[in-house]
Structures are given as C-alpha cells and as structure tokens.
Scaffold this motif. Structure first.
Motif, mmCIF file in Angstrom:
data_model
loop_
_atom_site.group_PDB
_atom_site.id
_atom_site.type_symbol
_atom_site.label_atom_id
_atom_site.label_comp_id
_atom_site.label_asym_id
_atom_site.label_seq_id
_atom_site.Cartn_x
_atom_site.Cartn_y
_atom_site.Cartn_z
ATOM 1 N N UNK A 8 1.040 -1.242 -0.025
ATOM 2 C CA UNK A 8 0.177 0.104 0.020
ATOM 3 C C UNK A 8 0.900 1.258 0.082
ATOM 4 N N UNK A 9 1.950 1.343 0.487
ATOM 5 C CA UNK A 9 2.909 2.242 0.681
ATOM 6 C C UNK A 9 3.670 2.590 -0.667
ATOM 7 N N UNK A 10 3.762 1.445 -1.270
ATOM 8 C CA UNK A 10 4.516 1.758 -2.389
ATOM 9 C C UNK A 10 3.485 2.278 -3.412
ATOM 10 N N UNK A 11 2.281 1.802 -3.440
ATOM 11 C CA UNK A 11 1.222 2.603 -4.353
ATOM 12 C C UNK A 11 0.980 3.660 -4.186
ATOM 13 N N UNK A 12 1.238 4.409 -2.930
ATOM 14 C CA UNK A 12 1.125 5.735 -2.423
ATOM 15 C C UNK A 12 2.231 6.486 -3.108
ATOM 16 N N UNK A 13 3.578 5.806 -2.791
ATOM 17 C CA UNK A 13 4.690 6.395 -3.230
ATOM 18 C C UNK A 13 4.716 6.706 -4.936
ATOM 19 N N UNK A 129 -4.480 10.648 -2.116
ATOM 20 C CA UNK A 129 -5.380 11.138 -1.104
ATOM 21 C C UNK A 129 -5.935 10.021 -0.260
ATOM 22 N N UNK A 130 -6.559 9.093 -0.856
ATOM 23 C CA UNK A 130 -7.270 7.994 -0.385
ATOM 24 C C UNK A 130 -6.239 7.234 0.324
ATOM 25 N N UNK A 131 -5.542 6.941 -0.380
ATOM 26 C CA UNK A 131 -4.486 5.925 0.204
ATOM 27 C C UNK A 131 -3.672 6.663 1.587
ATOM 28 N N UNK A 132 -3.307 7.950 1.203
ATOM 29 C CA UNK A 132 -2.553 8.694 2.396
ATOM 30 C C UNK A 132 -3.659 8.791 3.497
ATOM 31 N N UNK A 133 -4.910 8.994 3.392
ATOM 32 C CA UNK A 133 -5.995 9.109 4.257
ATOM 33 C C UNK A 133 -6.281 7.921 5.144
ATOM 34 N N UNK A 134 -6.495 6.765 4.105
ATOM 35 C CA UNK A 134 -6.687 5.348 4.914
ATOM 36 C C UNK A 134 -5.526 4.732 5.531
ATOM 37 N N UNK A 141 2.503 5.239 8.008
ATOM 38 C CA UNK A 141 2.857 6.343 7.249
ATOM 39 C C UNK A 141 2.453 6.267 5.540
ATOM 40 N N UNK A 142 2.434 7.171 4.890
ATOM 41 C CA UNK A 142 2.321 7.253 3.362
ATOM 42 C C UNK A 142 3.480 7.953 2.958
ATOM 43 N N UNK A 143 4.611 7.218 2.689
ATOM 44 C CA UNK A 143 5.835 7.883 2.152
ATOM 45 C C UNK A 143 5.658 8.294 0.873
#
Length: 157
Positions: A8-13, A129-134, A141-143
């Motif tokens: 999930x963090x990788x998807x955000x990154x 934004x949805x990944x960061x919020x979730x 953390x959402x790197x």
C-alpha cells in the motif's frame, strides 16, 4: 512486496512519483471539468473511480461496526487495482499516464494528449489522497518515495 503495508505504501509512493514527474515534464494544469474527466474511459479507471467514491461510506461503516480491519482490505484492494492498472496500461493498452522517454522525440509536446494526462493526474491524486487518508487512519505512514533495501547488508540501494 509481500507485506501488505509496504504494498500500500508503494502504491502511494508510485502516485506521488507520477505527480512529481508530471511537474518535472511541465505537464499543463487544466481546470477540472466533466469534459476532462470523460477522458477516463478505460474499465480499470472507471472501476477505481467507483472504489474511490465508496471510500467515505466504507470508513463510516467500518467505524460504526468497530471493524478497522475492513479498512486494511480496502487499502490492499485499492493498491492492487492501481498497481495492476499501471502495469496493464502500457502492456495491454499501449498507453501511459505520462510520456515515456522513448515517446519524447521530435515535437512530442504538440502531439501528446495533455487532456487525457490531466484527467489521469487528477485521478492519480485522488488515489494518492485516499491511500494517504486510509493509511493515516490506521496509524501507518504514506511515504512519497520508497527505497529498496539491499538484503545482504540492510542498506538502501
């Protein structure tokens, strides 16, 4: 990538990286409009839009049921759909969100479909934004970037 948190963090990154690269390429910003968003027409794009629109109700339902683990499933599914889309876009649809180096030849700026790119960048920002919020709701953390670790000595590579 086997750890769902890292996935999930990788998807955000990846989302953050796409947005950074768009700025580096000088992608023009365009006002949000129904006509612009109509450029999102692939089944994968529509499916992810539906998932994003369900997020507020999903969070409210998970909170009311006191089942935060449901949010984990939502994040993993969202990250998986986005990662799959990103890969399939180039390999199946012969398309990319941003022009790749091989496509940036000649007068590429004049021929690139900047409207589709702008629509996809709004879409990528919504996913980010949805990944960061979730992730934040779960205390994770959402790197904006991730580094791969060398397995032998534990150093970043």
């Amino acid at each position: 990538m086997d750890n769902p948190v890292y996935y999930a963090q990788y998807a955000h990154a990846r989302c953050a990286s796409l947005l950074r690269r768009a700025a580096e390429l000088g992608a023009p910003s365009m006002p949000a409009s129904a006509d612009l968003f109509a450029r999102l027409s692939l089944p994968e794009e529509i499916s992810l839009l539906r998932r994003l629109s369900d997020f507020p109700d999903f969070v409210a339902d998970a909170a009311a049921a006191r089942e935060p683990h449901r949010l984990v499933g939502f994040i993993i599914d969202l990250a998986g759909e986005f990662q799959s889309y990103y890969t399939r876009l180039q390999k199946v649809h012969d398309d990319t969100i941003l022009p790749q180096e091989r496509q940036r030849v000649g007068d590429w700026r004049a021929t690139w479909d900047w409207q589709k790119t702008a629509a996809r960048l709004y879409w990528v920002e919504a996913i980010r934004r949805v990944l960061e919020t979730a992730l934040g709701l779960l205390g994770v953390s959402a790197p904006a970037a991730m580094k791969r670790m060398d397995e032998e000595n534990g150093e970043s590579v």
